[in-house]
Enzyme design. Structure first.
Site, PDB file in Angstrom:
ATOM      1  N   HIS A 193     -14.209  -0.094 -38.803  1.00 10.30           N
ATOM      2  CA  HIS A 193     -12.822  -0.061 -39.265  1.00 10.30           C
ATOM      3  C   HIS A 193     -12.565  -1.260 -40.183  1.00 10.30           C
ATOM      4  O   HIS A 193     -13.007  -2.376 -39.888  1.00 10.30           O
ATOM      5  CB  HIS A 193     -11.847  -0.126 -38.083  1.00 10.30           C
ATOM      6  CG  HIS A 193     -12.055   0.953 -37.075  1.00 10.30           C
ATOM      7  ND1 HIS A 193     -11.850   0.764 -35.725  1.00 10.30           N
ATOM      8  CD2 HIS A 193     -12.462   2.247 -37.214  1.00 10.30           C
ATOM      9  CE1 HIS A 193     -12.106   1.881 -35.076  1.00 10.30           C
ATOM     10  NE2 HIS A 193     -12.492   2.792 -35.946  1.00 10.30           N
TER      11      HIS A 193
ATOM     12  N   TYR B 213     -11.155 -12.220 -31.025  1.00  7.13           N
ATOM     13  CA  TYR B 213     -11.020 -12.393 -32.466  1.00  7.13           C
ATOM     14  C   TYR B 213      -9.606 -12.847 -32.816  1.00  7.13           C
ATOM     15  O   TYR B 213      -8.621 -12.416 -32.229  1.00  7.13           O
ATOM     16  CB  TYR B 213     -11.403 -11.124 -33.231  1.00  7.13           C
ATOM     17  CG  TYR B 213     -10.829  -9.830 -32.735  1.00  7.13           C
ATOM     18  CD1 TYR B 213      -9.693  -9.280 -33.316  1.00  7.13           C
ATOM     19  CD2 TYR B 213     -11.443  -9.137 -31.690  1.00  7.13           C
ATOM     20  CE1 TYR B 213      -9.176  -8.068 -32.874  1.00  7.13           C
ATOM     21  CE2 TYR B 213     -10.935  -7.930 -31.245  1.00  7.13           C
ATOM     22  CZ  TYR B 213      -9.798  -7.405 -31.838  1.00  7.13           C
ATOM     23  OH  TYR B 213      -9.289  -6.210 -31.397  1.00  7.13           O
TER      24      TYR B 213
END
Length: 479
Positions: free
Chosen positions: A68, A131
């Site tokens: 993605h 992240y």
């Protein structure tokens, strides 16, 4: 487990960076500085301004998340376990389709730029990775995605995809040939209908266009111009700032004399001080590059040649408002503040007025004790394009035409000569004589700016008198 030196490595995908992290361990486990802004930016990692920290947990080995591409930057690291990570560049441009993969454990982190497709396959049970991202996640948005088994990317998954746990959505992602690349962030021109705004369109033909005032938003010869009222908090909040990389602020209030009146003062400050302050806040929040145009009126004109670091000393309301705007813009990290003087573009201006008077047989009086150089909007726009193209250091740059420093009367005489009249038909007058009996704002006597700083970036300054001749050439009809 032994610590290593913090290091940064480039990859086959532009902007995708691998960070080698020192890991300190003993019998109790290990410790690392997963994100350390000062040290990492010193090595060259972008200061990308994370605003959200996400954690992803994979219970079993083989869990694989699809490729993605999101419209934000991401910094990925592992907390426990190991992952095989793969990236495919899904950005519009020459690097579209470029690939890179690496195994990530606690000693490796990766910076992923906007538009690069990312995917992760857990190599151990109980794998957790985190992240940082520099924009907030909004549910329902769709972004480019790529099939995990795309033959062009040919990612060598350690665990065959047939044996991996993959969501139904990821199994349905398209092949590379069917992916619509993610476009780069756009440029926005504010004040698009003004003299400078129209000149900027020629150098930024794909830019979005907006005016600061609400209303009057129909079509123009250069495309649709939207309304953006920077004094309206709801309008500012609704604007899609995250879609822009550069904002060019060509909007300003320039009615110098009217600015001294009660009705003009508030409007002048709203456009020249409040609006730039709002843009500076937005630029900082969204990591935009803000280009703002200022004026010699921030000085009192007591020195013959103004440098970029001269102290502010404005004489009137207009200059004061511009100085306030300058101070606000200088606070945002990514800014170019272009200080200029005596701007001439398409539309009503001093040169066109003198040209009309010459054609009408009028012999005007023009002040001869205000000194400076003309700045044509085409050159000012060219300077903006240059600073962005060469990635010049952020800061303040003086930009005007080059050559001899002349008075308004001398320029008027030159316009008369280029129009077929005798330059002697222009009668010089002092500023004091001109202002007698009139309500006029104070003006700096010396408006010439030192151009050495922008010339040091490789910008070639053109002579203002030479440009004046081109501007008045027979092939150009008065605007």
């Amino acid at each position: 487990m032994s610590p290593t030196d913090l290091a940064l490595e480039t990859t086959t995908i532009p902007g995708l960076l691998v960070v080698r992290l020192p890991v300190h361990g003993d019998a109790r486990g290990w410790f690392k500085e997963n994100w350390q802004r000062q040290k990492m930016t010193a090595l060259g990692l972008p200061d990308f301004g994370p605003v959200q920290n996400n954690v992803s947990y994979n219970a079993t080995r083989g869990a694989t998340r699809g490729i993605h591409a999101e419209p934000w930057d991401k910094y990925v690291a592992v907390a426990t376990g190991r992952v095989f990570a793969a990236w495919v560049d899904l950005r519009e441009g020459d690097s579209f389709g470029a690939t890179f993969w690496i195994e990530i454990d606690e000693s490796v982190a990766v910076f992923v730029p906007r538009g690069v497709g990312n995917s992760y396959q857990a190599l151990e049970d109980g794998t957790t990775y985190s992240y940082l991202v520099n924009d907030h996640f909004v549910a329902g948005r769709t972004y480019p995605a790529l099939h995990l088994g795309d033959e062009t990317a040919a990612v060598p998954w350690p665990i065959p995809l047939a044996d991996a746990e993959i969501s139904a959505k990821d199994r349905a992602n398209p092949r590379l040939a069917d992916v619509t690349p993610m476009k780069p962030r756009r440029t926005l021109i504010l004040g698009a209908r003004g003299q400078l705004g129209r000149a900027l369109r020629a150098y930024f033909p794909d830019a979005d266009l907006a005016d600061l005032a609400a209303g009057d938003t129909g079509n123009t010869e250069a495309g649709d111009v939207a309304a953006l009222d920077l004094t309206d908090p709801e309008a500012v909040a609704a604007w899609p700032w995250q879609e822009y990389a550069v904002v060019l602020n060509a909007a300003a209030y320039t009615a110098v004399d009217v600015a001294e009146t009660p009705e003009g003062r508030a409007t002048c400050w709203a456009a020249n001080a409040v609006a730039p302050a709002t843009l500076a806040r937005i630029a900082t929040e969204h990591r935009l590059t803000l280009v703002h145009v200022s004026s010699d009126y921030v000085f009192d004109g007591t020195v013959a040649l103004h440098g970029e670091t001269e102290a502010y000393a404005p004489l009137g309301v207009y200059g004061q408002s511009k100085a306030a705007g300058d101070i606000a813009v200088a606070i945002t990290p990514r800014h170019y503040l272009l200080r200029t003087s005596w701007v001439i573009g398409e539309g009503a201006n001093f040169v066109r007025t003198m040209q009309r008077l010459a054609a009408s047989g009028v012999s005007p009086t023009v002040v001869d004790d205000q000194l400076g150089r003309l700045t044509f909007t085409s050159e000012l726009a060219r300077a903006v394009r240059h600073l962005l193209d060469v990635d010049a250091p952020f800061g303040t740059y003086n930009v005007t035409g080059g050559g001899e420093v002349l008075s308004w009367a001398a320029y008027a005489a030159r316009v008369f000569e280029l129009s077929g009249r005798d330059g002697g038909d222009v009668a010089p007058i002092s500023t004091a004589e001109y202002a007698a009996g009139r309500e006029v704002a104070p003006r700096p006597r010396h408006s010439a700016l030192d151009l050495a700083k922008i010339e040091a970036t490789g910008f070639v300054v053109r002579d203002a008198v030479e440009q004046l001749g081109e501007y008045l050439s027979p092939g150009r009809a008065p605007a």
